[in-house]
Structures are given as structure tokens and as C-alpha cells.
Design a protein around this motif. Structure first.
Motif: not given
Length: 283
Positions: A9, A33, A67-68, A95-96, A191
């Protein structure tokens, strides 16, 4: 040209390699993200980096781990944004946690793989497929032991006058603690999770104090019980980590794991180097 991206993020690391694995360029953007950014905001962040903007038509593949990106809806939305930008590239969005797996886990090995950075996550890798028992609801209600949760805890301790005086003085020197400034960062700007995570640096710098140790131990206990111990075989396989919180608090992780008879595996600050090796080996 292949683009490999590891995005949290807060920031996203980009590496471009040729077909032989030679690095063509590296760069960094702000985090991408899709849960907290619109498509035009993502494009703006891409255009802000000359190397990306100038080479977007030359990219043949984009491997994005972010992320996300834990739901199909977010993967599809982000893939569409990227496809319109990198018009000649095959796009893969994961995804991460997959980046963490590929960077930390030897081929075909079973392991629990975790992320402790701005946010947090935990999955089980059976050697082929990633399994998740806890669906993240984001930084407001989850992300145990993450940078943003630690940051929120420090702010609360400071404002509730629970922070030792000598640390409070240092805290005021390090950060703008004006309430209007903080509220604007949290409720008006982009953020807020990344903003909260900036306070975790203070926790790491002062981790030898009993005040900070209590916060760290509480966070790690929560992460282990709520995430790692969801998996029945958690004591039978190594538990790998990526992320700045895990990296800089590795000793504290080791102590927490010893208490629960868990096996701490590899701990990396960033998975990007491991991703290069993975994609070269699997080209």
C-alpha cells in the motif's frame, strides 16, 4: 521486456528484465492498492515514473503482485487498468502473498507464508496452491501486528497520555502531532493506512524500551493466534515472512514463535529479488 512488480500500500518495487534475466531498469512508485485507489490514480502514479511511461509499449509481460488483490473483483479491475496502459503485454495480477511465497519458499515445499509490513496477511502454501482461512477486511478492523496497527496504537497511547514522558517528547520531535494535521491525514488524504505505518519507525527505533516491547508483544501474539494458528499444521511446517515489520523485529518474532513452539523460517524485507530468480527459472 518483462516487468515484475511487488506492490504494497505504501510503495511498489518495479524491475524490468529481458528474456535472459538481465535487469534493464529498476524503479519505485507509490503503492498501487486497487482497494483504495481509482484507475486514474493508478495511471497517474505510473506516468510519474519516466522509465515506466517510456517503456510501456515495449513490455511483453507484466507480473504484478499486490496488496488489495485478494479478490477476483480487484484482480479483474486492476488487470483492465494495466491492459489499457501496457497495450502489448500479457498481464498477470496476483495478491502480494504469492510474491512472498515465490521469494521465500523452496520449490514444492509446504509452508505458512506471512506478510508483515504496512498491512499483514497469512496463507498456507501446499507446494502448489495458496490457501487462506482469513479473508482480510483491511486496515480498519484487521492487519494485526502490521505497521499501520502499531502506528495507530502509538497515536492512541500518546493522546490518552499513556506514553512515558521521555518517549512522548521524542515522539513530538519526530512527528507532527497537531490533531488537525493527523485528522486530515487520516480522513481527507489518500492512503491513511500508509500514513499510520510511518509511526512504526518510532516503535522500531525504541524497541528496547518496555513500553514499546509491550506493544510489539501484544501485536505479535494477536497475529499468531488470529492468523498463523488458524492452520492445523502450523507447528509442522516453517513459517516464512516478508515485510519491513517482520524484518526489523525479527528477534521479537523469534521470541514470540518460541512461546508457541512454532518454526520461524525465512524473513525477508522485500520479496522482489526472489521474484526475479523465480521468473527466470520459470520463463
Amino acid at each position: 521486456m518483462k516487468l515484475i512488480v511487488d506492490s504494497g500500500s505504501t510503495k511498489a518495487d518495479w524491475i524490468a528484465i529481458d528474456d535472459h534475466g538481465k535487469i534493464l531498469f529498476t524503479t519505485q512508485t507509490l503503492g498501487l492498492n486497487p482497494e483504495i485507489l481509482e484507475g486514474d490514480q493508478i495511471i497517474e502514479r505510473l506516468d510519474d515514473r519516466f522509465d515506466i511511461q517510456q517503456n510501456k509499449k515495449l513490455a511483453t509481460h507484466l507480473y504484478f503482485y499486490g496488496a488489495g488483490c485478494g479478490t477476483d473483483r480487484m484482480k479483474i479491475a486492476l488487470k483492465e487498468v494495466f491492459q489499457n496502459y501496457f497495450i502489448n503485454a500479457q498481464i498477470v495480477v496476483e495478491e502480494d502473498t504469492y510474491a512472498a511465497v515465490y521469494a521465500t519458499t523452496p520449490k514444492d515445499e509446504k509452508a505458512i507464508v506471512c506478510i508483515l509490513g504496512t498491512g499483514s496477511n497469512c496463507s498456507y502454501f501446499d507446494g502448489t496452491v495458496l490457501h487462506q482461512k482469513v479473508q482480510s477486511l483491511g486496515y480498519i478492523v484487521m492487519d494485526d501486528s502490521s505497521g499501520n496497527v502499531y502506528g495507530k496504537e502509538l497515536i492512541r497511547k500518546y493522546y490518552f497520555n499513556k506514553m512515558p514522558k521521555e518517549l512522548a517528547v521524542e515522539f513530538e520531535k519526530e512527528y507532527n502531532v497537531d490533531p488537525d494535521f493527523i485528522k486530515n491525514k487520516l480522513y481527507k488524504e489518500e492512503n491513511p493506512n500508509a500514513y499510520l505505518a510511518t509511526f512504526a519507525k518510532f516503535l522500531i527505533q525504541h524497541k528496547d524500551t518496555e513500553f514499546c516491547q509491550k506493544i510489539i508483544r501484544k501485536g505479535m501474539k494477536s497475529f499468531i493466534k488470529n492468523y498463523v494458528m488458524q492452520f492445523d499444521n502450523c507447528k509442522e511446517v516453517p513459517v516464512h515472512f516478508v515485510g519491513s515489520i517482520a524484518f526489523y523485529l525479527k528477534e521479537e518474532l523469534e521470541c514470540a514463535f518460541d512461546k508457541y513452539d512454532l518454526q520461524l523460517g525465512n524473513v525477508l524485507r522485500r520479496p522482489i529479488d526472489g521474484l526475479i530468480s523465480y521468473h527466470i527459472a520459470n520463463k
